[in-house]
Design an enzyme around this catalytic site. Structure first.
Site, PDB file in Angstrom:
ATOM      1  N   TYR A   1       0.851  -1.187   0.000  1.00 32.13           N
ATOM      2  CA  TYR A   1       0.000   0.000   0.000  1.00 32.13           C
ATOM      3  C   TYR A   1       0.888   1.239   0.000  1.00 32.13           C
ATOM      4  O   TYR A   1       1.880   1.301   0.743  1.00 32.13           O
ATOM      5  CB  TYR A   1      -0.884   0.006   1.251  1.00 32.13           C
ATOM      6  CG  TYR A   1      -1.718   1.263   1.395  1.00 32.13           C
ATOM      7  CD1 TYR A   1      -3.024   1.294   0.914  1.00 32.13           C
ATOM      8  CD2 TYR A   1      -1.197   2.410   1.994  1.00 32.13           C
ATOM      9  CE1 TYR A   1      -3.795   2.446   1.027  1.00 32.13           C
ATOM     10  CE2 TYR A   1      -1.955   3.562   2.104  1.00 32.13           C
ATOM     11  CZ  TYR A   1      -3.252   3.573   1.623  1.00 32.13           C
ATOM     12  OH  TYR A   1      -3.999   4.716   1.738  1.00 32.13           O
TER      13      TYR A   1
ATOM     14  N   GLU B   1      -3.700   7.445  -4.051  1.00 27.56           N
ATOM     15  CA  GLU B   1      -3.635   6.172  -3.330  1.00 27.56           C
ATOM     16  C   GLU B   1      -3.370   5.024  -4.299  1.00 27.56           C
ATOM     17  O   GLU B   1      -4.104   4.859  -5.276  1.00 27.56           O
ATOM     18  CB  GLU B   1      -4.958   5.924  -2.582  1.00 27.56           C
ATOM     19  CG  GLU B   1      -4.909   4.697  -1.689  1.00 27.56           C
ATOM     20  CD  GLU B   1      -6.233   4.478  -0.961  1.00 27.56           C
ATOM     21  OE1 GLU B   1      -7.272   4.337  -1.637  1.00 27.56           O
ATOM     22  OE2 GLU B   1      -6.217   4.458   0.283  1.00 27.56           O
TER      23      GLU B   1
END
Ligand code: GDP
Ligand code: MN
Length: 399
Positions: free
Chosen positions: A119, A207
């Site tokens: 991530y 993101e």
């Protein structure tokens, strides 16, 4: 403003970030050509909606099949089948709410062989007034859950705007993710590319979930979600061109044409207020008395009669609205202008629900006189507290 994954990847690619080759399609008939162009042997068929959690999402229609909103295809025929099944149908994910979102675009991508998922996100950290990176080894998962259950698996750091991004930031990311070899070296480049894109395009959030290391040992951006700072859009016409209005609330689009700060909410009381602080206070006090606001609306400090009319029309057009509260503190804004705007709107669209008006400040007497003499069925109120109680009472009595 948000954009689709395929658009975000195109923006990141301009800055040199490693993304897979892909082709966006709008109709099932375009699937075969796209699949052949990419060549296979594996393809990913990805629903393009402004919401995450697509992989684990479910379509409402049985015709869309059991698989989620992101599907691996092993043949051109399978790409075609998935495209037929998904396009036009409604995908429900954790982020869309129960109503789901209609899938009107797909991104057909060359499939990657995944060794590991990570991530990475970039955002503006208000506490430090800096751009911050958030990285975690727990990729492909809901990051809020990771933050809650295993916060030690999340690493954050911010970038000093005086120096910009430095090679040591790349090393920090490589270390946090436990990268080695080529991928560790690529981390420095990727961090610099993403930071450059973030700053140049005035992003509010970027993101990447997941960022992957491929079986071949290379870093790749597998998913990308980008939102932009609306206040900076005036200097990015190329980004504004990516706007997909079908993803937005039609009431919010109409409001943006009149430069009104409007956000649709779930309650029953429509609010027309000037000034963000007073608008927030109005929402709070409605809630305090036991009802919920149907919207946030700040008509601004110097709204014209036309703008007020537009605002009132947007509120009355919302079937959820069972009562309206107009709460204006006239400073620069004049109460008589508000009164004329409200009356013009009511004359144009009628008034099916109770209306409470509280006016205070500049030209208040003139404003009140205009409303009184209009003959409209308006409930006058003296202050914010009085106004909130009256509209809550009126909405309840009408039930
Ligand atoms: P999201 O569910 O909306 O976040 O969509 P993603 O783009 O993140 O895709 C969901 C999941 O599908 C990813 O976490 C991956 O596990 C998987 N996926 C996406 N692209 C590929 C790919 O090219 N190859 C493989 N093997 N899996 C993929
Ligand atoms: Mn994702």
């Amino acid at each position: 403003m948000n954009i689709h994954e395929y658009q975000a990847k195109a923006v990141l690619k301009e800055f040199g970030a490693p993304v897979s080759r892909g082709v966006p399609i709008f109709k099932p008939e375009e699937a075969e050509k796209a699949a052949n162009e990419l060549g296979g042997p594996i393809w990913v068929v990805k629903s393009q909606i402004h919401a995450g959690g697509r992989g684990k999402g479910k379509f409402k229609e049985a015709a869309a099949g059991e698989k989620g909103g992101v599907r691996l295809a092993k043949s051109v025929d399978e790409v075609k089948t998935f495209a037929r099944e998904m396009l036009g149908n409604t995908l429900v994910t954790l982020q869309t709410g129960p109503a789901g979102k209609q899938v009107n675009r797909l991104y057909i991508e060359e499939g990657s062989e995944i060794e590991k998922e990570f991530y990475l996100s970039i955002l503006v950290d208000r506490a430090t007034s800096r751009i911050a990176f958030v990285v975690s080894t727990e990729g492909g998962m809901d990051i809020e859950e990771v933050a809650h259950n295993t916060p030690e698996k999340i690493k954050t750091f911010s970038v000093d705007p005086a120096t910009g991004v430095m090679p040591h930031h790349g090393l920090t990311v490589a270390k946090a993710l436990g990268l080695s070899g080529a991928a560790a070296k690529q981390a420095t480049g990727l961090v610099a590319q993403l930071y450059a894109a973030f700053v140049a395009k005035d992003m509010a959030m970027l993101e990447i979930n997941p960022l992957i290391v491929t079986k071949g040992g290379d870093l790749r951006v597998l998913d990308a979600k980008v939102s932009f700072d609306s206040n900076a859009l005036y200097r990015h016409p190329e980004i504004v061109a990516l706007r997909d209005e079908t993803e937005e609330d039609p009431k919010e689009i109409e409001a943006s044409k009149y430069d009104l700060a409007y956000i649709a909410l779930d309650g029953t009381i429509g609010c027309m207020v000037n000034g963000a602080g007073l608008a927030m206070a109005s929402l709070d006090i409605i809630q305090l008395y036991g009802e919920s606001p149907a919207n946030f609306l700040d008509v601004g400090g110097s709204a014209s009669e036309e703008k007020v009319t537009a605002a009132f029309k947007i509120i009355t057009a919302d079937p959820k609205v069972k009562g309206i509260l107009v709460n204006i503190f006239g400073g620069i804004m004049k109460c008589d202008v508000i009164a004329r705007g409200v009356i013009a709107a009511v004359q144009a669209v009628g008034l099916q629900v109770p209306l409470v008006v509280r006016l205070e400040g500049t030209n208040v007497e003139e404003g009140k006189t205009i409303i009184r003499e209009s003959g409209l069925n308006v409930i006058p109120a003296d202050d914010l507290d009085d106004a909130a109680q009256k509209i809550v009472k009126a909405v309840r009595e009408a039930r």
